[in-house]
Design a protein around this motif. Sequence first.
Motif, PDB file in Angstrom:
ATOM      1  N   LEU A  69       0.832  -1.198   0.000  1.00 31.93           N
ATOM      2  CA  LEU A  69       0.000   0.000   0.000  1.00 31.93           C
ATOM      3  C   LEU A  69       0.870   1.254   0.000  1.00 31.93           C
ATOM      4  O   LEU A  69       0.605   2.209  -0.737  1.00 31.93           O
ATOM      5  CB  LEU A  69      -0.935  -0.011   1.206  1.00 31.93           C
ATOM      6  CG  LEU A  69      -1.903   1.149   1.322  1.00 31.93           C
ATOM      7  CD1 LEU A  69      -2.795   1.246   0.100  1.00 31.93           C
ATOM      8  CD2 LEU A  69      -2.748   0.999   2.574  1.00 31.93           C
ATOM      9  N   THR A  70       1.932   1.252   0.797  1.00 30.00           N
ATOM     10  CA  THR A  70       2.844   2.396   0.834  1.00 30.00           C
ATOM     11  C   THR A  70       3.519   2.591  -0.514  1.00 30.00           C
ATOM     12  O   THR A  70       3.598   3.716  -1.028  1.00 30.00           O
ATOM     13  CB  THR A  70       3.894   2.200   1.940  1.00 30.00           C
ATOM     14  OG1 THR A  70       3.227   2.094   3.188  1.00 30.00           O
ATOM     15  CG2 THR A  70       4.878   3.352   1.991  1.00 30.00           C
ATOM     16  N   ASP A  71       3.996   1.502  -1.125  1.00 29.42           N
ATOM     17  CA  ASP A  71       4.631   1.594  -2.441  1.00 29.42           C
ATOM     18  C   ASP A  71       3.657   2.137  -3.481  1.00 29.42           C
ATOM     19  O   ASP A  71       4.019   2.980  -4.304  1.00 29.42           O
ATOM     20  CB  ASP A  71       5.148   0.226  -2.895  1.00 29.42           C
ATOM     21  CG  ASP A  71       6.341  -0.257  -2.095  1.00 29.42           C
ATOM     22  OD1 ASP A  71       6.961   0.564  -1.389  1.00 29.42           O
ATOM     23  OD2 ASP A  71       6.633  -1.469  -2.159  1.00 29.42           O
ATOM     24  N   THR A  72       2.428   1.663  -3.451  1.00 24.24           N
ATOM     25  CA  THR A  72       1.417   2.137  -4.399  1.00 24.24           C
ATOM     26  C   THR A  72       1.152   3.620  -4.197  1.00 24.24           C
ATOM     27  O   THR A  72       1.073   4.385  -5.172  1.00 24.24           O
ATOM     28  CB  THR A  72       0.112   1.335  -4.239  1.00 24.24           C
ATOM     29  OG1 THR A  72       0.386  -0.052  -4.460  1.00 24.24           O
ATOM     30  CG2 THR A  72      -0.953   1.802  -5.213  1.00 24.24           C
ATOM     31  N   GLY A  73       1.034   4.046  -2.943  1.00 20.50           N
ATOM     32  CA  GLY A  73       0.830   5.464  -2.652  1.00 20.50           C
ATOM     33  C   GLY A  73       1.987   6.315  -3.151  1.00 20.50           C
ATOM     34  O   GLY A  73       1.781   7.397  -3.705  1.00 20.50           O
ATOM     35  N   ASN A  74       3.211   5.818  -2.974  1.00 20.57           N
ATOM     36  CA  ASN A  74       4.386   6.548  -3.445  1.00 20.57           C
ATOM     37  C   ASN A  74       4.408   6.643  -4.970  1.00 20.57           C
ATOM     38  O   ASN A  74       4.759   7.681  -5.531  1.00 20.57           O
ATOM     39  CB  ASN A  74       5.672   5.893  -2.943  1.00 20.57           C
ATOM     40  CG  ASN A  74       5.868   6.083  -1.458  1.00 20.57           C
ATOM     41  OD1 ASN A  74       5.320   7.007  -0.860  1.00 20.57           O
ATOM     42  ND2 ASN A  74       6.649   5.211  -0.847  1.00 20.57           N
ATOM     43  N   ARG A  75       4.029   5.552  -5.648  1.00 24.53           N
ATOM     44  CA  ARG A  75       3.967   5.579  -7.113  1.00 24.53           C
ATOM     45  C   ARG A  75       2.924   6.580  -7.594  1.00 24.53           C
ATOM     46  O   ARG A  75       3.139   7.316  -8.556  1.00 24.53           O
ATOM     47  CB  ARG A  75       3.679   4.187  -7.662  1.00 24.53           C
ATOM     48  CG  ARG A  75       4.887   3.252  -7.638  1.00 24.53           C
ATOM     49  CD  ARG A  75       4.665   1.999  -8.466  1.00 24.53           C
ATOM     50  NE  ARG A  75       3.528   1.203  -8.032  1.00 24.53           N
ATOM     51  CZ  ARG A  75       3.570   0.249  -7.099  1.00 24.53           C
ATOM     52  NH1 ARG A  75       4.708  -0.020  -6.483  1.00 24.53           N
ATOM     53  NH2 ARG A  75       2.495  -0.429  -6.787  1.00 24.53           N
ATOM     54  N   ILE A  76       1.781   6.598  -6.937  1.00 16.95           N
ATOM     55  CA  ILE A  76       0.723   7.540  -7.312  1.00 16.95           C
ATOM     56  C   ILE A  76       1.189   8.972  -7.103  1.00 16.95           C
ATOM     57  O   ILE A  76       0.992   9.831  -7.966  1.00 16.95           O
ATOM     58  CB  ILE A  76      -0.569   7.250  -6.522  1.00 16.95           C
ATOM     59  CG1 ILE A  76      -1.185   5.936  -7.007  1.00 16.95           C
ATOM     60  CG2 ILE A  76      -1.568   8.396  -6.653  1.00 16.95           C
ATOM     61  CD1 ILE A  76      -2.316   5.424  -6.139  1.00 16.95           C
ATOM     62  N   GLN A  79       3.645   9.862  -9.824  1.00 19.07           N
ATOM     63  CA  GLN A  79       2.962  10.036 -11.105  1.00 19.07           C
ATOM     64  C   GLN A  79       2.215  11.371 -11.144  1.00 19.07           C
ATOM     65  O   GLN A  79       2.220  12.064 -12.160  1.00 19.07           O
ATOM     66  CB  GLN A  79       1.997   8.873 -11.359  1.00 19.07           C
ATOM     67  CG  GLN A  79       1.355   8.904 -12.721  1.00 19.07           C
ATOM     68  CD  GLN A  79       2.345   8.693 -13.860  1.00 19.07           C
ATOM     69  OE1 GLN A  79       3.432   8.156 -13.677  1.00 19.07           O
ATOM     70  NE2 GLN A  79       1.965   9.144 -15.045  1.00 19.07           N
ATOM     71  N   ARG A  80       1.596  11.738 -10.039  1.00 18.60           N
ATOM     72  CA  ARG A  80       0.882  13.019  -9.982  1.00 18.60           C
ATOM     73  C   ARG A  80       1.855  14.183 -10.153  1.00 18.60           C
ATOM     74  O   ARG A  80       1.559  15.151 -10.850  1.00 18.60           O
ATOM     75  CB  ARG A  80       0.132  13.145  -8.665  1.00 18.60           C
ATOM     76  CG  ARG A  80      -1.057  12.201  -8.566  1.00 18.60           C
ATOM     77  CD  ARG A  80      -1.799  12.357  -7.275  1.00 18.60           C
ATOM     78  NE  ARG A  80      -2.514  13.635  -7.314  1.00 18.60           N
ATOM     79  CZ  ARG A  80      -2.843  14.320  -6.228  1.00 18.60           C
ATOM     80  NH1 ARG A  80      -2.520  13.877  -5.037  1.00 18.60           N
ATOM     81  NH2 ARG A  80      -3.502  15.451  -6.328  1.00 18.60           N
ATOM     82  N   LYS A  81       3.028  14.091  -9.518  1.00 16.62           N
ATOM     83  CA  LYS A  81       4.034  15.153  -9.655  1.00 16.62           C
ATOM     84  C   LYS A  81       4.525  15.244 -11.099  1.00 16.62           C
ATOM     85  O   LYS A  81       4.682  16.337 -11.639  1.00 16.62           O
ATOM     86  CB  LYS A  81       5.209  14.904  -8.709  1.00 16.62           C
ATOM     87  CG  LYS A  81       4.881  15.155  -7.259  1.00 16.62           C
ATOM     88  CD  LYS A  81       6.048  14.809  -6.361  1.00 16.62           C
ATOM     89  CE  LYS A  81       5.641  14.946  -4.911  1.00 16.62           C
ATOM     90  NZ  LYS A  81       6.690  14.491  -3.994  1.00 16.62           N
ATOM     91  N   LYS A  84       1.947  16.872 -13.336  1.00 14.79           N
ATOM     92  CA  LYS A  84       1.889  18.324 -13.174  1.00 14.79           C
ATOM     93  C   LYS A  84       3.001  19.014 -13.964  1.00 14.79           C
ATOM     94  O   LYS A  84       2.839  20.136 -14.431  1.00 14.79           O
ATOM     95  CB  LYS A  84       1.994  18.710 -11.688  1.00 14.79           C
ATOM     96  CG  LYS A  84       0.738  18.421 -10.917  1.00 14.79           C
ATOM     97  CD  LYS A  84       0.890  18.827  -9.472  1.00 14.79           C
ATOM     98  CE  LYS A  84      -0.373  18.497  -8.686  1.00 14.79           C
ATOM     99  NZ  LYS A  84      -0.247  18.845  -7.273  1.00 14.79           N
ATOM    100  N   ARG A  85       4.130  18.321 -14.099  1.00  7.71           N
ATOM    101  CA  ARG A  85       5.246  18.884 -14.858  1.00  7.71           C
ATOM    102  C   ARG A  85       5.111  18.597 -16.350  1.00  7.71           C
ATOM    103  O   ARG A  85       5.915  19.031 -17.145  1.00  7.71           O
ATOM    104  CB  ARG A  85       6.570  18.302 -14.364  1.00  7.71           C
ATOM    105  CG  ARG A  85       6.947  18.747 -12.961  1.00  7.71           C
ATOM    106  CD  ARG A  85       8.361  18.321 -12.617  1.00  7.71           C
ATOM    107  NE  ARG A  85       8.568  16.896 -12.813  1.00  7.71           N
ATOM    108  CZ  ARG A  85       8.841  16.034 -11.835  1.00  7.71           C
ATOM    109  NH1 ARG A  85       8.951  16.464 -10.593  1.00  7.71           N
ATOM    110  NH2 ARG A  85       9.026  14.773 -12.099  1.00  7.71           N
ATOM    111  N   GLY A  86       4.110  17.801 -16.711  1.00  6.65           N
ATOM    112  CA  GLY A  86       3.912  17.473 -18.127  1.00  6.65           C
ATOM    113  C   GLY A  86       4.727  16.291 -18.601  1.00  6.65           C
ATOM    114  O   GLY A  86       4.789  16.008 -19.783  1.00  6.65           O
TER     115      GLY A  86
END
Length: 91
Positions: A69-76, A79-81, A84-86
């Motif tokens: 769960l922690t790894d998945t949260g970190n990946r998300i 990916q969101r960051k 945002k940078r394109g």
Amino acid sequence: MTAPCWKDLLPNHDQVAAMTPKQLERAAPAVENQAVNLSYGVAAIGNLLASAALDTSHDISAGKLSANLTDTGNRISGQRKRSKRGNLSAA
């Protein structure tokens, strides 16, 4: 700095007694929703722990579930960051 306390998120007795009827009307569903969310969260954790304890065919443990769960949260978050940078390519 003191450690945060979950009780600080809720109005105390004196604050509730001082609320106007309109404030009480708005606070009631908010408190009820938080209680329901907390109950679902506790039930979900219990379910995960019970499933991990009972399912030996997939070598699942509470520690592995937590780490996954922690790894998945970190990946998300990553990916969101990147989005945002394109830059949507996998890193």
